[in-house]
Design a protein around this motif. Sequence first.
Motif, PDB file in Angstrom:
ATOM      1  N   LEU A  82       0.899  -1.189  -0.009  1.00  0.00           N
ATOM      2  CA  LEU A  82      -0.098  -0.184  -0.031  1.00  0.00           C
ATOM      3  C   LEU A  82       0.893   1.256   0.027  1.00  0.00           C
ATOM      4  CD1 LEU A  82      -2.739  -1.066   2.567  1.00  0.00           C
ATOM      5  CD2 LEU A  82      -2.585  -1.337   0.099  1.00  0.00           C
ATOM      6  N   ALA A  83       2.030   1.139   0.402  1.00  0.00           N
ATOM      7  CA  ALA A  83       2.970   2.155   0.475  1.00  0.00           C
ATOM      8  C   ALA A  83       3.861   2.152  -0.979  1.00  0.00           C
ATOM      9  CB  ALA A  83       3.856   2.259   1.729  1.00  0.00           C
ATOM     10  N   ALA A  84       3.842   1.412  -1.755  1.00  0.00           N
ATOM     11  CA  ALA A  84       4.601   1.221  -3.162  1.00  0.00           C
ATOM     12  C   ALA A  84       4.818   2.689  -3.933  1.00  0.00           C
ATOM     13  CB  ALA A  84       4.074   0.287  -3.937  1.00  0.00           C
ATOM     14  N   ASP A  85       3.575   3.410  -3.852  1.00  0.00           N
ATOM     15  CA  ASP A  85       3.629   4.716  -4.590  1.00  0.00           C
ATOM     16  C   ASP A  85       3.761   6.021  -3.756  1.00  0.00           C
ATOM     17  OD1 ASP A  85       0.959   4.370  -3.423  1.00  0.00           O
ATOM     18  OD2 ASP A  85      -0.047   5.192  -5.093  1.00  0.00           O
ATOM     19  N   PHE A  92      -2.721   6.478   2.896  1.00  0.00           N
ATOM     20  CA  PHE A  92      -2.303   5.201   3.617  1.00  0.00           C
ATOM     21  C   PHE A  92      -3.566   4.637   4.342  1.00  0.00           C
ATOM     22  CE2 PHE A  92      -0.286   1.875   5.985  1.00  0.00           C
ATOM     23  CZ  PHE A  92       0.511   1.185   5.125  1.00  0.00           C
ATOM     24  N   VAL A  93      -3.733   5.433   5.206  1.00  0.00           N
ATOM     25  CA  VAL A  93      -4.912   5.313   6.318  1.00  0.00           C
ATOM     26  C   VAL A  93      -6.183   4.548   5.585  1.00  0.00           C
ATOM     27  CG1 VAL A  93      -6.526   6.257   8.155  1.00  0.00           C
ATOM     28  CG2 VAL A  93      -4.028   6.400   8.203  1.00  0.00           C
ATOM     29  N   ARG A  94      -6.601   5.333   4.519  1.00  0.00           N
ATOM     30  CA  ARG A  94      -7.439   5.052   3.937  1.00  0.00           C
ATOM     31  C   ARG A  94      -7.697   3.560   3.114  1.00  0.00           C
ATOM     32  NH1 ARG A  94      -8.174  10.761   2.255  1.00  0.00           N
ATOM     33  NH2 ARG A  94      -7.002  10.270   0.151  1.00  0.00           N
ATOM     34  N   ARG A  95      -6.231   3.353   2.570  1.00  0.00           N
ATOM     35  CA  ARG A  95      -6.202   2.241   1.860  1.00  0.00           C
ATOM     36  C   ARG A  95      -6.100   1.015   2.969  1.00  0.00           C
ATOM     37  NH1 ARG A  95      -1.063   3.715  -2.052  1.00  0.00           N
ATOM     38  NH2 ARG A  95      -2.404   5.273  -3.322  1.00  0.00           N
ATOM     39  N   LEU A  96      -5.487   1.202   4.141  1.00  0.00           N
ATOM     40  CA  LEU A  96      -5.224   0.463   5.200  1.00  0.00           C
ATOM     41  C   LEU A  96      -6.881  -0.081   5.686  1.00  0.00           C
ATOM     42  CD1 LEU A  96      -3.012   0.435   8.419  1.00  0.00           C
ATOM     43  CD2 LEU A  96      -5.478  -0.132   8.649  1.00  0.00           C
ATOM     44  N   GLN A  97      -7.850   1.124   5.694  1.00  0.00           N
ATOM     45  CA  GLN A  97      -9.031   0.543   6.090  1.00  0.00           C
ATOM     46  C   GLN A  97      -9.985  -0.149   5.119  1.00  0.00           C
ATOM     47  OE1 GLN A  97      -9.972   4.669   7.475  1.00  0.00           O
ATOM     48  NE2 GLN A  97     -10.138   4.093   9.797  1.00  0.00           N
ATOM     49  N   HIS A  98      -9.488   0.024   3.994  1.00  0.00           N
ATOM     50  CA  HIS A  98     -10.285  -0.648   2.905  1.00  0.00           C
ATOM     51  C   HIS A  98      -9.638  -2.143   2.866  1.00  0.00           C
ATOM     52  CE1 HIS A  98     -12.203  -1.469  -1.098  1.00  0.00           C
ATOM     53  NE2 HIS A  98     -11.043  -1.887  -1.301  1.00  0.00           N
ATOM     54  N   GLU A  99      -8.507  -2.191   3.098  1.00  0.00           N
ATOM     55  CA  GLU A  99      -8.027  -3.728   3.196  1.00  0.00           C
ATOM     56  C   GLU A  99      -8.220  -4.368   4.443  1.00  0.00           C
ATOM     57  OE1 GLU A  99      -5.684  -6.619   1.468  1.00  0.00           O
ATOM     58  OE2 GLU A  99      -6.021  -4.697   0.698  1.00  0.00           O
ATOM     59  N   PHE A 100      -8.458  -3.793   5.447  1.00  0.00           N
ATOM     60  CA  PHE A 100      -8.884  -4.269   6.760  1.00  0.00           C
ATOM     61  C   PHE A 100      -9.989  -3.519   7.307  1.00  0.00           C
ATOM     62  CE2 PHE A 100      -4.313  -5.337   6.453  1.00  0.00           C
ATOM     63  CZ  PHE A 100      -4.380  -6.524   6.901  1.00  0.00           C
ATOM     64  N   PRO A 101     -11.265  -3.702   6.894  1.00  0.00           N
ATOM     65  CA  PRO A 101     -12.740  -2.951   7.149  1.00  0.00           C
ATOM     66  C   PRO A 101     -12.587  -2.880   8.722  1.00  0.00           C
ATOM     67  CG  PRO A 101     -12.964  -4.472   5.218  1.00  0.00           C
ATOM     68  CD  PRO A 101     -11.626  -4.888   5.848  1.00  0.00           C
ATOM     69  N   GLN A 102     -12.127  -4.013   9.468  1.00  0.00           N
ATOM     70  CA  GLN A 102     -12.379  -4.003  10.823  1.00  0.00           C
ATOM     71  C   GLN A 102     -11.903  -2.711  11.580  1.00  0.00           C
ATOM     72  OE1 GLN A 102     -10.699  -6.145   9.104  1.00  0.00           O
ATOM     73  NE2 GLN A 102      -8.847  -7.084  10.284  1.00  0.00           N
ATOM     74  N   VAL A 103     -11.016  -2.150  11.029  1.00  0.00           N
ATOM     75  CA  VAL A 103      -9.982  -1.192  11.362  1.00  0.00           C
ATOM     76  C   VAL A 103     -10.886   0.158  11.226  1.00  0.00           C
ATOM     77  CG1 VAL A 103      -7.888   0.164  11.602  1.00  0.00           C
ATOM     78  CG2 VAL A 103      -7.848  -2.363  11.160  1.00  0.00           C
ATOM     79  N   GLU A 104     -11.523   0.632  12.237  1.00  0.00           N
ATOM     80  CA  GLU A 104     -12.622   1.583  11.954  1.00  0.00           C
ATOM     81  C   GLU A 104     -11.766   2.908  12.469  1.00  0.00           C
ATOM     82  OE1 GLU A 104     -16.241   0.826  13.693  1.00  0.00           O
ATOM     83  OE2 GLU A 104     -16.843  -0.613  12.227  1.00  0.00           O
TER      84      GLU A 104
END
Length: 223
Positions: A82-85, A92-104
């Motif tokens: 998720l940090a490649a670009d 990054f937080v938005r991507r993380l929350q999309h990848e792990f929806p449980q992280v609200e």
Amino acid sequence: MTLIDGNLLVELLAEHEIGVRRQSRPVLQLDEITLAGGSGGDDGEGGTGTSGRSPPGMYRSLWPLPGGNQTYRTALERLLPLAADQPTPTGFVRRLQHEFPQVESVATAKGYIRVLVALGFVTVNSGQISLTPDGREFVETQDIELVREALRTRIVGVKELVDELEHGTRTMEQLQQVLTDVGLAWETSAQLGWRLHWLESVGLVAAENGLYRLLPADRPNEL
């Protein structure tokens, strides 16, 4: 009568330095990463740990990653790309929350960024999150030895725990004493528990009936 825009007048006076004097003022930027644990003697549990400074480049606190205690390696494989670009922390937080929806919680998501920084896989500079050379190598190879080496060399107390387990099985209480001996003491065993979960996740340690043991080097995935 001609009306003059007061704001524009002030801007013009400042631009041409007419009737104004410039003064420099220092601007301080909060370094959340250092405050969170990088060579700064944090406690990682809300202010209940020991004081003192960590060796340069090492972190006193270690946190879990989303997905469960035995899946930190898998979480790294999903998070680091998720940090490649070089996204912003917010991106990054938005991507993380999309990848792990449980992280609200955004605060929790930022805590996971600090884990990646502590392990030396990303840096946060100039408003961007970037992969380090080790981070890029892990993304490309998923070599678990990179994570093991990061734990041993960047997290205070991990090497000492592994060294202690080379002498045989140990209880949580015995391993907590190992951390105390290197200047790490908290009111709870959470930091010890997270270190042990990380060591289990990368195949260095196994737990059974309340005892922890080091796994054979040639069979890292033995349970």
